[in-house]
Design a protein around this motif. Structure first.
Motif, PDB file in Angstrom:
ATOM      1  N   GLN A 223       1.103  -1.140   0.063  1.00 61.68           N
ATOM      2  CA  GLN A 223      -0.121  -0.062  -0.158  1.00 61.68           C
ATOM      3  C   GLN A 223       1.143   1.767  -0.204  1.00 61.68           C
ATOM      4  O   GLN A 223       0.203   2.408  -0.613  1.00 61.68           O
ATOM      5  CB  GLN A 223      -0.774  -0.075   1.438  1.00 61.68           C
ATOM      6  N   LEU A 224       1.846   0.988   0.575  1.00 55.50           N
ATOM      7  CA  LEU A 224       3.062   2.159   0.349  1.00 55.50           C
ATOM      8  C   LEU A 224       3.254   2.872  -0.636  1.00 55.50           C
ATOM      9  O   LEU A 224       3.723   4.208  -1.508  1.00 55.50           O
ATOM     10  CB  LEU A 224       3.887   2.276   1.854  1.00 55.50           C
ATOM     11  N   PHE A 225       3.325   1.809  -1.634  1.00 54.32           N
ATOM     12  CA  PHE A 225       3.984   2.034  -3.018  1.00 54.32           C
ATOM     13  C   PHE A 225       3.131   2.692  -4.353  1.00 54.32           C
ATOM     14  O   PHE A 225       3.074   2.979  -4.919  1.00 54.32           O
ATOM     15  CB  PHE A 225       4.701   1.023  -3.480  1.00 54.32           C
ATOM     16  N   LYS A 226       1.427   2.960  -3.315  1.00 54.14           N
ATOM     17  CA  LYS A 226       0.524   3.373  -4.612  1.00 54.14           C
ATOM     18  C   LYS A 226      -0.501   4.764  -4.180  1.00 54.14           C
ATOM     19  O   LYS A 226       0.071   5.119  -2.863  1.00 54.14           O
ATOM     20  CB  LYS A 226      -0.519   2.572  -4.281  1.00 54.14           C
ATOM     21  N   GLU A 227       0.042   5.572  -4.823  1.00 55.51           N
ATOM     22  CA  GLU A 227      -0.387   6.710  -5.278  1.00 55.51           C
ATOM     23  C   GLU A 227      -2.082   7.419  -4.700  1.00 55.51           C
ATOM     24  O   GLU A 227      -2.828   6.392  -5.167  1.00 55.51           O
ATOM     25  CB  GLU A 227      -0.462   7.526  -6.045  1.00 55.51           C
ATOM     26  N   LEU A 228      -1.786   7.731  -3.871  1.00 59.20           N
ATOM     27  CA  LEU A 228      -3.383   8.583  -2.596  1.00 59.20           C
ATOM     28  C   LEU A 228      -3.365   9.673  -4.291  1.00 59.20           C
ATOM     29  O   LEU A 228      -2.761  10.858  -4.320  1.00 59.20           O
ATOM     30  CB  LEU A 228      -2.663   9.348  -1.566  1.00 59.20           C
ATOM     31  N   ILE A 229      -4.462   8.912  -5.054  1.00 58.06           N
ATOM     32  CA  ILE A 229      -4.851   9.987  -6.091  1.00 58.06           C
ATOM     33  C   ILE A 229      -6.772  10.417  -6.016  1.00 58.06           C
ATOM     34  O   ILE A 229      -7.516   9.751  -5.722  1.00 58.06           O
ATOM     35  CB  ILE A 229      -4.299   9.533  -7.652  1.00 58.06           C
ATOM     36  N   PHE A 230      -6.525  11.246  -6.600  1.00 57.22           N
ATOM     37  CA  PHE A 230      -8.652  11.762  -6.851  1.00 57.22           C
ATOM     38  C   PHE A 230      -8.311  12.794  -8.062  1.00 57.22           C
ATOM     39  O   PHE A 230      -8.259  13.482  -8.005  1.00 57.22           O
ATOM     40  CB  PHE A 230      -9.509  12.693  -5.141  1.00 57.22           C
ATOM     41  N   ILE A 231      -9.394  11.968  -8.864  1.00 53.06           N
ATOM     42  CA  ILE A 231     -10.064  12.203  -9.746  1.00 53.06           C
ATOM     43  C   ILE A 231     -11.555  12.278 -10.172  1.00 53.06           C
ATOM     44  O   ILE A 231     -12.042  11.637  -9.619  1.00 53.06           O
ATOM     45  CB  ILE A 231      -9.673  11.118 -10.683  1.00 53.06           C
ATOM     46  N   GLU A 232     -11.757  14.006 -10.133  1.00 52.21           N
ATOM     47  CA  GLU A 232     -13.129  14.027 -10.367  1.00 52.21           C
ATOM     48  C   GLU A 232     -12.916  14.583 -11.906  1.00 52.21           C
ATOM     49  O   GLU A 232     -12.814  15.425 -12.435  1.00 52.21           O
ATOM     50  CB  GLU A 232     -13.223  15.158  -8.891  1.00 52.21           C
ATOM     51  N   GLY A 233     -14.890  14.726 -11.993  1.00 60.54           N
ATOM     52  CA  GLY A 233     -15.036  15.174 -13.563  1.00 60.54           C
ATOM     53  C   GLY A 233     -14.573  14.139 -15.236  1.00 60.54           C
ATOM     54  O   GLY A 233     -14.510  14.726 -15.123  1.00 60.54           O
ATOM     55  N   LYS A 234     -14.463  13.304 -14.792  1.00 61.89           N
ATOM     56  CA  LYS A 234     -13.915  12.088 -15.315  1.00 61.89           C
ATOM     57  C   LYS A 234     -14.595  11.666 -16.669  1.00 61.89           C
ATOM     58  O   LYS A 234     -15.046  12.555 -17.782  1.00 61.89           O
ATOM     59  CB  LYS A 234     -13.873  10.441 -15.144  1.00 61.89           C
ATOM     60  N   ILE A 235     -16.328  12.254 -15.811  1.00 59.91           N
ATOM     61  CA  ILE A 235     -17.038  12.247 -16.794  1.00 59.91           C
ATOM     62  C   ILE A 235     -17.314  13.717 -17.903  1.00 59.91           C
ATOM     63  O   ILE A 235     -17.449  13.082 -19.465  1.00 59.91           O
ATOM     64  CB  ILE A 235     -19.066  12.390 -16.530  1.00 59.91           C
ATOM     65  N   ALA A 236     -16.643  14.594 -17.449  1.00 62.68           N
ATOM     66  CA  ALA A 236     -16.895  15.305 -18.322  1.00 62.68           C
ATOM     67  C   ALA A 236     -15.588  15.367 -19.309  1.00 62.68           C
ATOM     68  O   ALA A 236     -15.957  16.066 -19.908  1.00 62.68           O
ATOM     69  CB  ALA A 236     -16.243  16.748 -17.744  1.00 62.68           C
ATOM     70  N   SER A 237     -14.625  14.746 -19.486  1.00 66.47           N
ATOM     71  CA  SER A 237     -14.071  14.739 -20.216  1.00 66.47           C
ATOM     72  C   SER A 237     -14.440  13.805 -21.943  1.00 66.47           C
ATOM     73  O   SER A 237     -13.911  14.500 -22.855  1.00 66.47           O
ATOM     74  CB  SER A 237     -12.395  13.629 -20.032  1.00 66.47           C
ATOM     75  N   LEU A 238     -15.747  13.247 -21.240  1.00 73.07           N
ATOM     76  CA  LEU A 238     -16.527  12.766 -22.903  1.00 73.07           C
ATOM     77  C   LEU A 238     -16.627  14.349 -24.133  1.00 73.07           C
ATOM     78  O   LEU A 238     -17.401  14.076 -24.866  1.00 73.07           O
ATOM     79  CB  LEU A 238     -17.207  12.008 -22.571  1.00 73.07           C
ATOM     80  N   SER A 239     -16.893  15.503 -23.216  1.00 70.47           N
ATOM     81  CA  SER A 239     -17.348  16.642 -23.767  1.00 70.47           C
ATOM     82  C   SER A 239     -16.205  17.311 -24.485  1.00 70.47           C
ATOM     83  O   SER A 239     -16.544  17.921 -25.683  1.00 70.47           O
ATOM     84  CB  SER A 239     -17.957  17.135 -22.565  1.00 70.47           C
ATOM     85  N   TYR A 240     -15.553  17.109 -24.478  1.00 71.26           N
ATOM     86  CA  TYR A 240     -13.602  17.751 -24.681  1.00 71.26           C
ATOM     87  C   TYR A 240     -12.995  16.573 -25.215  1.00 71.26           C
ATOM     88  O   TYR A 240     -11.926  17.603 -25.608  1.00 71.26           O
ATOM     89  CB  TYR A 240     -13.420  19.024 -23.658  1.00 71.26           C
ATOM     90  N   ALA A 241     -13.016  15.402 -25.099  1.00 71.57           N
ATOM     91  CA  ALA A 241     -12.169  14.272 -25.380  1.00 71.57           C
ATOM     92  C   ALA A 241     -12.584  13.411 -26.477  1.00 71.57           C
ATOM     93  O   ALA A 241     -13.820  12.953 -25.956  1.00 71.57           O
ATOM     94  CB  ALA A 241     -10.915  14.208 -24.755  1.00 71.57           C
ATOM     95  N   GLY A 242     -11.970  12.467 -26.551  1.00 75.98           N
ATOM     96  CA  GLY A 242     -12.477  11.022 -26.974  1.00 75.98           C
ATOM     97  C   GLY A 242     -12.873  10.350 -25.749  1.00 75.98           C
ATOM     98  O   GLY A 242     -11.961  10.068 -24.660  1.00 75.98           O
ATOM     99  N   ASP A 250      -9.762   5.681 -16.359  1.00 75.99           N
ATOM    100  CA  ASP A 250      -9.807   4.772 -14.876  1.00 75.99           C
ATOM    101  C   ASP A 250      -8.812   3.923 -14.166  1.00 75.99           C
ATOM    102  O   ASP A 250      -9.124   3.698 -13.358  1.00 75.99           O
ATOM    103  CB  ASP A 250     -10.241   3.244 -16.481  1.00 75.99           C
ATOM    104  N   ASN A 251      -7.274   3.913 -14.478  1.00 81.13           N
ATOM    105  CA  ASN A 251      -5.777   3.637 -14.894  1.00 81.13           C
ATOM    106  C   ASN A 251      -5.765   4.827 -13.197  1.00 81.13           C
ATOM    107  O   ASN A 251      -4.355   5.507 -13.853  1.00 81.13           O
ATOM    108  CB  ASN A 251      -5.277   3.071 -15.653  1.00 81.13           C
ATOM    109  N   GLU A 252      -6.118   4.793 -12.178  1.00 76.86           N
ATOM    110  CA  GLU A 252      -5.249   5.950 -11.779  1.00 76.86           C
ATOM    111  C   GLU A 252      -4.179   5.856 -11.642  1.00 76.86           C
ATOM    112  O   GLU A 252      -3.186   7.030 -11.368  1.00 76.86           O
ATOM    113  CB  GLU A 252      -6.557   5.699 -10.275  1.00 76.86           C
ATOM    114  N   GLN A 253      -3.381   5.035 -11.578  1.00 81.71           N
ATOM    115  CA  GLN A 253      -2.066   4.585 -10.908  1.00 81.71           C
ATOM    116  C   GLN A 253      -1.143   5.014 -12.340  1.00 81.71           C
ATOM    117  O   GLN A 253       0.019   5.998 -12.145  1.00 81.71           O
ATOM    118  CB  GLN A 253      -1.604   3.918 -10.684  1.00 81.71           C
ATOM    119  N   ASP A 254      -1.400   4.748 -13.440  1.00 82.04           N
ATOM    120  CA  ASP A 254      -1.521   5.907 -15.033  1.00 82.04           C
ATOM    121  C   ASP A 254      -1.253   6.589 -14.804  1.00 82.04           C
ATOM    122  O   ASP A 254      -0.441   7.619 -14.877  1.00 82.04           O
ATOM    123  CB  ASP A 254      -2.096   4.648 -15.985  1.00 82.04           C
TER     124      ASP A 254
END
Length: 344
Positions: A223-242, A250-254
Motif C-alpha cells: 500500500q505504501l507504493f501506491k499513489e493516493l490520487i483523487f480524480i473528479e470530472g471524468k465524465i466531463a472528459s467526454l465533452s472535450y475529448a474522446g 480509469d487507471n488511477e496509478q497510470d
C-alpha cells in the motif's frame, strides 16, 4: 517574432474566443486596439501566416490556432493571477470538518472539477518521498490482525491481513520488531529496496518457514507504493475529448505517473497545450500546480481540459483553491500536532 501590437491582438483574440467561442473580426478589436480596421486586419493576416490564427469557415473572423494558444500561455499568461470573485465560493467549498487528509484532497478535486467543468486530479506527496515513522500490529482475533503504518508522523495507512496458519503469537511480535529495526525512519523508496535485498535474508534467522513471511511483508507494505490520487470530472472528459481519454482516467496509478512526469522537480506550475507525451492527453491542455502539505512535502493538483479553455479563469481557480486548501491543511495538521503528538 511578432510586434507588440500583434501580440496584443493575439492576446485579445484568445481571451475573447475562450469566453464566447465565436470568431473574432477586426471591428470587434477596434475598441481596444488603437488602430484602424485595415491595420488590424493586416496584422491578423500576418498572425495567420505565422500560424497563430486560423480563418473561420462561416465568417471573416479569426480563431486562435493551437500555436496561438501555446504562444499566449508562454508569453502572456500570468500564472499567479487570482480573481477575488472566486474566493468566497472556494472558502465555502472547504467549510467542513475534515476527519482525514483524504477528505481535504477529495474536496479540492471535486471543487476544481465542478467550477471549471473539466477533469481535476489531486495527488498526495509522492510515495517514494514519504517516510515510515511508526508501525504497530493490532490483533483482531486468533485469525486476523491489523497493521498500522504511520507516514511522516501524520498520515496512517491500515492493512488488515490473515495471520499465517503456521504463525505463533511471538511471530507477530518478531515481525513488528523487524519492521521497527529495519524500516521505521526510512523512506518508502528505501523500504522498497530493503524488501528485495535485506528482508529475504533476515527472516531466515527468525522464522522456520519464510515463504509466508515474505508474502506477508509484500502484502502489508504494497500500500505504501501506491499513489493516493483523487480524480473528479471524468465524465466531463467526454465533452472535450474522446473515449480513449475517458478510459485513460480509469487507471488511477497510470494517471498519477503520467502527471508526475509532466512537471519537473524544480517547476511549481506548468501549462502544456497539446504537448503531453501521453496519447490520451496529447491534444488537450494539462495544467500542473504543486502545493504544500504541511510537515510532509509537495503534492500535485492538475487540471485537464480542451486547448480552448479560458486560461486566465482556470489559472485563477487553481491558485485560489490551492491557497485555501493549504490553509485548511495547516489547520488540520496544527490540530493533530497540538492534540495528539508533537510534529518535528
Amino acid at each position: 517574432m511578432i510586434t507588440d501590437r500583434q501580440s496584443d491582438i493575439l492576446n485579445l483574440i484568445v481571451e475573447m474566443f475562450t469566453q464566447t467561442h465565436e470568431p473574432i473580426g477586426s471591428k470587434t478589436l477596434q475598441d481596444t486596439i488603437e488602430s484602424s480596421s485595415a491595420t488590424i486586419r493586416n496584422d491578423m493576416a500576418k498572425l495567420e501566416k505565422l500560424g497563430y490564427l486560423k480563418k473561420a469557415h462561416t465568417s471573416s473572423g479569426r480563431l486562435p490556432s493551437r500555436a496561438g494558444f501555446q504562444y499566449f500561455v508562454r508569453h502572456s499568461l500570468n500564472l499567479d493571477s487570482v480573481d477575488e470573485q472566486d474566493v468566497y465560493q472556494v472558502i465555502k467549498g472547504f467549510d467542513f470538518e475534515a476527519f482525514r487528509l483524504e477528505d481535504i484532497l477529495a474536496a479540492a478535486a471535486n471543487l476544481l472539477a465542478n467550477m471549471t467543468g473539466y477533469t481535476a486530479v489531486v495527488q498526495d506527496v509522492e510515495p517514494t518521498k514519504q517516510r515510515l515513522t511508526g508501525f504497530d500490529i493490532v490483533r483482531l482475533s486468533s485469525h486476523d490482525a491489523l497493521a498500522v503504518l504511520t507516514l511522516d508522523e501524520s498520515k496512517s495507512v491500515t492493512v488488515q491481513f490473515a495471520i499465517p496458519k503456521n504463525f505463533l503469537v511471538r511471530d507477530l511480535q518478531t515481525l513488528k520488531q523487524l519492521v521497527d529495526e529495519r524500516f521505521v525512519g526510512k523512506s518508502v523508496l528505501d523500504i522498497h529496496y530493503k524488501l528485495r535485498t535485506e528482508v529475504p535474508q533476515v527472516v531466515q534467522r527468525y522464522f522456520k518457514t519464510t515463504d509466508n513471511v515474505l508474502n506477508l511483508f509484500d502484502y502489508i507494505f504494497a500500500q505504501l507504493f501506491k499513489e493516493l490520487i483523487f480524480i473528479e470530472g471524468k465524465i466531463a472528459s467526454l465533452s472535450y475529448a474522446g473515449s480513449d481519454t475517458y478510459q485513460f482516467f480509469d487507471n488511477e496509478q497510470d494517471v498519477a505517473q503520467v502527471l508526475r512526469a509532466s512537471i519537473s522537480q524544480d517547476e511549481m506550475v506548468k501549462v502544456q497545450v497539446a504537448e503531453s507525451e501521453e496519447q490520451a492527453l496529447s491534444q488537450l491542455t494539462v495544467i500542473s500546480h504543486k502545493f504544500l502539505i504541511p510537515y510532509r512535502g509537495q503534492a500535485l493538483m492538475s487540471l485537464i481540459g480542451p486547448i480552448d479553455m479560458d486560461y486566465r479563469r482556470v489559472v485563477s481557480l487553481i491558485n485560489v483553491i490551492s491557497r485555501v486548501m493549504v490553509i485548511k491543511l495547516t489547520d488540520y495538521y496544527r490540530y493533530l500536532s497540538s492534540n495528539h503528538y508533537e510534529v518535528n
